[in-house]
Scaffold this motif. Structure first.
Motif, PDB file in Angstrom:
ATOM      1  N   ALA A  44       0.808  -1.220   0.000  1.00 37.60           N
ATOM      2  CA  ALA A  44       0.000   0.000   0.000  1.00 37.60           C
ATOM      3  C   ALA A  44       0.845   1.275   0.000  1.00 37.60           C
ATOM      4  O   ALA A  44       0.598   2.169  -0.821  1.00 37.60           O
ATOM      5  N   PRO A  45       1.837   1.424   0.870  1.00 38.44           N
ATOM      6  CA  PRO A  45       2.637   2.651   0.827  1.00 38.44           C
ATOM      7  C   PRO A  45       3.423   2.798  -0.476  1.00 38.44           C
ATOM      8  O   PRO A  45       3.607   3.910  -0.979  1.00 38.44           O
ATOM      9  N   LEU A  46       3.861   1.686  -1.040  1.00 33.68           N
ATOM     10  CA  LEU A  46       4.593   1.752  -2.301  1.00 33.68           C
ATOM     11  C   LEU A  46       3.685   2.215  -3.438  1.00 33.68           C
ATOM     12  O   LEU A  46       4.082   3.041  -4.274  1.00 33.68           O
ATOM     13  N   ASP A  47       2.473   1.689  -3.472  1.00 38.65           N
ATOM     14  CA  ASP A  47       1.524   2.112  -4.497  1.00 38.65           C
ATOM     15  C   ASP A  47       1.166   3.587  -4.339  1.00 38.65           C
ATOM     16  O   ASP A  47       1.040   4.312  -5.325  1.00 38.65           O
ATOM     17  N   LYS A  48       1.016   4.026  -3.107  1.00 39.10           N
ATOM     18  CA  LYS A  48       0.702   5.431  -2.846  1.00 39.10           C
ATOM     19  C   LYS A  48       1.844   6.333  -3.309  1.00 39.10           C
ATOM     20  O   LYS A  48       1.612   7.378  -3.922  1.00 39.10           O
ATOM     21  N   ALA A  49       3.079   5.922  -3.049  1.00 38.22           N
ATOM     22  CA  ALA A  49       4.236   6.709  -3.480  1.00 38.22           C
ATOM     23  C   ALA A  49       4.320   6.769  -5.001  1.00 38.22           C
ATOM     24  O   ALA A  49       4.642   7.821  -5.573  1.00 38.22           O
ATOM     25  N   ARG A  50       4.023   5.678  -5.660  1.00 34.11           N
ATOM     26  CA  ARG A  50       4.054   5.688  -7.132  1.00 34.11           C
ATOM     27  C   ARG A  50       2.979   6.617  -7.693  1.00 34.11           C
ATOM     28  O   ARG A  50       3.201   7.314  -8.688  1.00 34.11           O
ATOM     29  N   ALA A  51       1.816   6.632  -7.059  1.00 37.13           N
ATOM     30  CA  ALA A  51       0.740   7.509  -7.506  1.00 37.13           C
ATOM     31  C   ALA A  51       1.132   8.970  -7.320  1.00 37.13           C
ATOM     32  O   ALA A  51       0.842   9.814  -8.178  1.00 37.13           O
ATOM     33  N   VAL A  52       1.813   9.296  -6.236  1.00 38.97           N
ATOM     34  CA  VAL A  52       2.267  10.670  -6.002  1.00 38.97           C
ATOM     35  C   VAL A  52       3.298  11.069  -7.044  1.00 38.97           C
ATOM     36  O   VAL A  52       3.264  12.182  -7.577  1.00 38.97           O
ATOM     37  N   GLU A  53       4.219  10.149  -7.364  1.00 41.58           N
ATOM     38  CA  GLU A  53       5.229  10.444  -8.390  1.00 41.58           C
ATOM     39  C   GLU A  53       4.568  10.720  -9.731  1.00 41.58           C
ATOM     40  O   GLU A  53       4.965  11.655 -10.445  1.00 41.58           O
ATOM     41  N   ASP A  54       3.565   9.946 -10.097  1.00 40.28           N
ATOM     42  CA  ASP A  54       2.866  10.154 -11.364  1.00 40.28           C
ATOM     43  C   ASP A  54       2.160  11.509 -11.369  1.00 40.28           C
ATOM     44  O   ASP A  54       2.199  12.237 -12.370  1.00 40.28           O
ATOM     45  N   THR A  55       1.521  11.862 -10.264  1.00 40.96           N
ATOM     46  CA  THR A  55       0.823  13.145 -10.163  1.00 40.96           C
ATOM     47  C   THR A  55       1.805  14.299 -10.269  1.00 40.96           C
ATOM     48  O   THR A  55       1.547  15.294 -10.967  1.00 40.96           O
ATOM     49  N   GLN A  56       2.941  14.188  -9.611  1.00 43.46           N
ATOM     50  CA  GLN A  56       3.946  15.252  -9.682  1.00 43.46           C
ATOM     51  C   GLN A  56       4.505  15.389 -11.093  1.00 43.46           C
ATOM     52  O   GLN A  56       4.750  16.504 -11.565  1.00 43.46           O
ATOM     53  N   ALA A  57       4.707  14.289 -11.786  1.00 43.19           N
ATOM     54  CA  ALA A  57       5.206  14.346 -13.152  1.00 43.19           C
ATOM     55  C   ALA A  57       4.187  15.024 -14.073  1.00 43.19           C
ATOM     56  O   ALA A  57       4.554  15.851 -14.920  1.00 43.19           O
ATOM     57  N   LYS A  58       2.902  14.723 -13.898  1.00 43.95           N
ATOM     58  CA  LYS A  58       1.870  15.355 -14.710  1.00 43.95           C
ATOM     59  C   LYS A  58       1.784  16.852 -14.416  1.00 43.95           C
ATOM     60  O   LYS A  58       1.657  17.671 -15.331  1.00 43.95           O
ATOM     61  N   ASP A  59       1.866  17.212 -13.129  1.00 45.69           N
ATOM     62  CA  ASP A  59       1.818  18.629 -12.757  1.00 45.69           C
ATOM     63  C   ASP A  59       3.008  19.389 -13.335  1.00 45.69           C
ATOM     64  O   ASP A  59       2.865  20.522 -13.812  1.00 45.69           O
ATOM     65  N   GLU A  60       4.176  18.782 -13.309  1.00 43.23           N
ATOM     66  CA  GLU A  60       5.370  19.433 -13.855  1.00 43.23           C
ATOM     67  C   GLU A  60       5.232  19.602 -15.365  1.00 43.23           C
ATOM     68  O   GLU A  60       5.610  20.652 -15.922  1.00 43.23           O
ATOM     69  N   ALA A  61       4.679  18.637 -16.050  1.00 43.37           N
ATOM     70  CA  ALA A  61       4.487  18.747 -17.496  1.00 43.37           C
ATOM     71  C   ALA A  61       3.504  19.876 -17.814  1.00 43.37           C
ATOM     72  O   ALA A  61       3.722  20.662 -18.746  1.00 43.37           O
ATOM     73  N   GLU A  62       2.424  19.983 -17.034  1.00 39.22           N
ATOM     74  CA  GLU A  62       1.463  21.072 -17.242  1.00 39.22           C
ATOM     75  C   GLU A  62       2.116  22.431 -16.969  1.00 39.22           C
ATOM     76  O   GLU A  62       1.876  23.398 -17.691  1.00 39.22           O
TER      77      GLU A  62
END
Length: 72
Positions: A44-62
């Motif tokens: 669970a914590p690993l999946d949550k961390a991966r989801a945060v990384e994906d969100t941060q990457a999308k925000d940076e691209a925007e």
């Protein structure tokens, strides 16, 4: 007295039976416990961390796209 204790222990030792072997050793026993709860708790914590990384990457691209559009 000692001889009586030794004889009593020998009588008790001979009365003990070895465990009976499994009549069908070819079959695999079914698992008695379901260990998915522990696996899920670890992942669970690993999946949550991966989801945060994906969100941060999308925000940076925007953010980069908005800077490029605003800059010209």
């Amino acid at each position: 007295m000692r001889l009586a204790l030794i004889l009593a222990s020998l009588v008790l030792a001979t009365a003990c039976d070895a465990p009976k072997p499994d009549p069908t050793p070819d079959t695999v026993p079914e698992p008695q416990a379901d260990n998915t709860g522990l696996r899920d708790a670890i992942k669970a914590p690993l999946d949550k961390a991966r989801a945060v990384e994906d969100t941060q990457a999308k925000d940076e691209a925007e953010r980069q796209r908005a800077l490029e559009e605003a800059g010209g």
